[in-house]
Design a protein around this motif. Structure first.
Motif, short mmCIF file in Angstrom:
data_model
loop_
_atom_site.label_atom_id
_atom_site.label_comp_id
_atom_site.label_asym_id
_atom_site.label_seq_id
_atom_site.Cartn_x
_atom_site.Cartn_y
_atom_site.Cartn_z
N ARG A 52 0.84 -1.20 0.00
CA ARG A 52 0.00 0.00 0.00
C ARG A 52 0.88 1.26 0.00
O ARG A 52 0.54 2.27 -0.63
CB ARG A 52 -0.96 -0.01 1.19
CG ARG A 52 -2.03 1.06 1.09
CD ARG A 52 -3.14 0.86 2.11
NE ARG A 52 -2.65 1.00 3.46
CZ ARG A 52 -3.35 0.66 4.55
NH1 ARG A 52 -4.57 0.15 4.43
NH2 ARG A 52 -2.85 0.82 5.75
N GLY A 184 -14.28 4.80 8.05
CA GLY A 184 -14.03 5.67 9.18
C GLY A 184 -12.83 6.55 8.86
O GLY A 184 -12.12 6.31 7.89
N THR A 186 -10.03 6.60 10.27
CA THR A 186 -8.82 5.77 10.29
C THR A 186 -9.18 4.28 10.33
O THR A 186 -8.48 3.49 10.96
CB THR A 186 -7.91 6.11 11.51
OG1 THR A 186 -8.63 5.82 12.71
CG2 THR A 186 -7.48 7.56 11.52
N THR A 210 -5.70 -3.44 5.37
CA THR A 210 -4.94 -4.68 5.59
C THR A 210 -5.61 -5.54 6.66
O THR A 210 -5.56 -6.76 6.60
CB THR A 210 -3.49 -4.38 6.01
OG1 THR A 210 -3.50 -3.72 7.28
CG2 THR A 210 -2.78 -3.51 5.00
N1 PLP Z 1 -9.17 3.70 6.17
C1 PLP Z 1 -8.43 4.76 6.58
C2 PLP Z 1 -8.79 6.13 6.14
C3 PLP Z 1 -7.33 4.54 7.44
O1 PLP Z 1 -6.58 5.58 7.85
C4 PLP Z 1 -7.02 3.22 7.86
C5 PLP Z 1 -5.88 2.96 8.77
O2 PLP Z 1 -5.41 3.77 9.48
C6 PLP Z 1 -7.83 2.16 7.42
C7 PLP Z 1 -8.89 2.45 6.55
C8 PLP Z 1 -7.56 0.75 7.87
O3 PLP Z 1 -6.39 0.25 7.29
P1 PLP Z 1 -5.52 -0.90 7.98
O4 PLP Z 1 -6.45 -2.01 8.35
O5 PLP Z 1 -4.58 -1.31 6.90
O6 PLP Z 1 -4.85 -0.31 9.16
#
Ligand code: PLP
Length: 281
Positions: A52, A184, A186, A210
């Motif tokens: 990513r 969300g 994050t 992820t």
């Molecule tokens: N969406 C956003 C906007 C994020 O900032 C994040 C992670 O911080 C995610 C989704 C989830 O990603 P991951 O599961 O890879 O941490």
């Protein structure tokens, strides 16, 4: 406790200054990042995180990240870590100093998981839906909006979380201008109904998660059906379980949406957590 390593592999003092004030990551949020969960010195989903990082770099037209250098840098932090079993490991990669020679700035920093995140994992959260202000239809037409890149420009995401906190909630869920559910600030949104898990598609401008990916892998192995498709707000309310997934929060349950209590999904939450953890057993 924090551990900092620069991309060249040198350990640095996290309390000291290392980044120039004219770094474009600081001046314009012009850079990208990843947050990796580390448990017992094992980084989770490091491959997908580095994939990513490379995708985000391509979207921002940053020099392609040197994967071997990042893997080395991560190893340096893991080896120096003497803190709790769980660590949040941030990888930061910026365009470097303004008017510089174009060399990017890169570092990895390990830190403990925040108290609030740990608490929310157990208690679940209240979420509010917030207008994100774009129609997913624009994603393909306007690549300069960088929708789907994990850029350092997170001021809007942080403002959304502050807004949620000011309105009796711990979390927010963004809604597109067409009424579709996004993600969300994050985290990714996951809903469970029957033995089917669903999440919103990256084509709507959300990050390819992820954690959601790991959960869906485990669920499919256990015979669940998984779908990546657009979701509507009524579908969130009617689901048997609504969850937010991200590296540090893992699979956190939403128990209240826009002030309304959702059906009790604590048993489902335990089951999904066990599925997610089974990926690392
Ligand atoms: N969406 C956003 C906007 C994020 O900032 C994040 C992670 O911080 C995610 C989704 C989830 O990603 P991951 O599961 O890879 O941490």
């Amino acid at each position: 406790m924090r551990v900092l390593a620069m991309l060249d592999g040198t350990v640095a003092d996290p309390e000291a200054a290392h980044i120039r004030v004219d770094d474009l990551g600081l001046m314009r949020g012009d850079g990208i990042f990843e947050t990796v969960l580390v448990v017992d010195r094992e980084p989770r989903e490091l491959g997908p995180h580095l994939d990513r990082l490379a995708r985000s770099a391509a979207m921002l037209e940053l020099p392609p990240p040197d994967r071997a250098a990042w893997e080395r840098c991560v190893r340096v932090v893991l080896d120096a870590w003497r803190g709790p079993d769980e660590m949040a490991l941030k990888l930061v990669y910026t365009r470097g100093p303004e008017f510089g020679d174009g060399t990017p700035t890169g570092f990895a920093m390990g830190m403990p998981i925040g108290e609030k995140t740990l608490r929310n994992r157990v208690t679940g959260v209240r979420a509010v839906t917030l207008d994100r202000g774009y129609d997913p239809e624009i994603v393909a037409r306007a690549p300069w909006l960088l929708l789907g890149a994990k850029s350092l420009s997170y001021a809007v995401n942080m403002a959304a979380l502050r807004y949620a906190e000011a309105h009796d909630a711990e979390e927010a869920i963004f809604i597109g201008a067409d009424g579709s559910v996004l993600e969300g600030p994050t985290s990714n949104v996951v809903v469970a109904t029957g033995r089917t898990l669903r999440t919103t598609p990256p084509s709507s401008g959300v990050l390819r998660g992820t954690t959601q990916g790991a959960l869906f892998r485990a669920a499919e192995r256990a015979g669940w059906v998984t779908k990546v498709e657009p979701l509507t707000l009524p579908e969130l309310r009617e689901a048997e379980g609504l969850f937010l997934a991200s590296s540090v929060r893992k699979i956190t349950r939403v128990h209240t949406l826009d002030g309304e209590k959702l059906p009790d999904a604590s048993t489902l939450h335990t089951e999904l957590n066990a599925l997610y953890e089974s990926e690392y057993a």
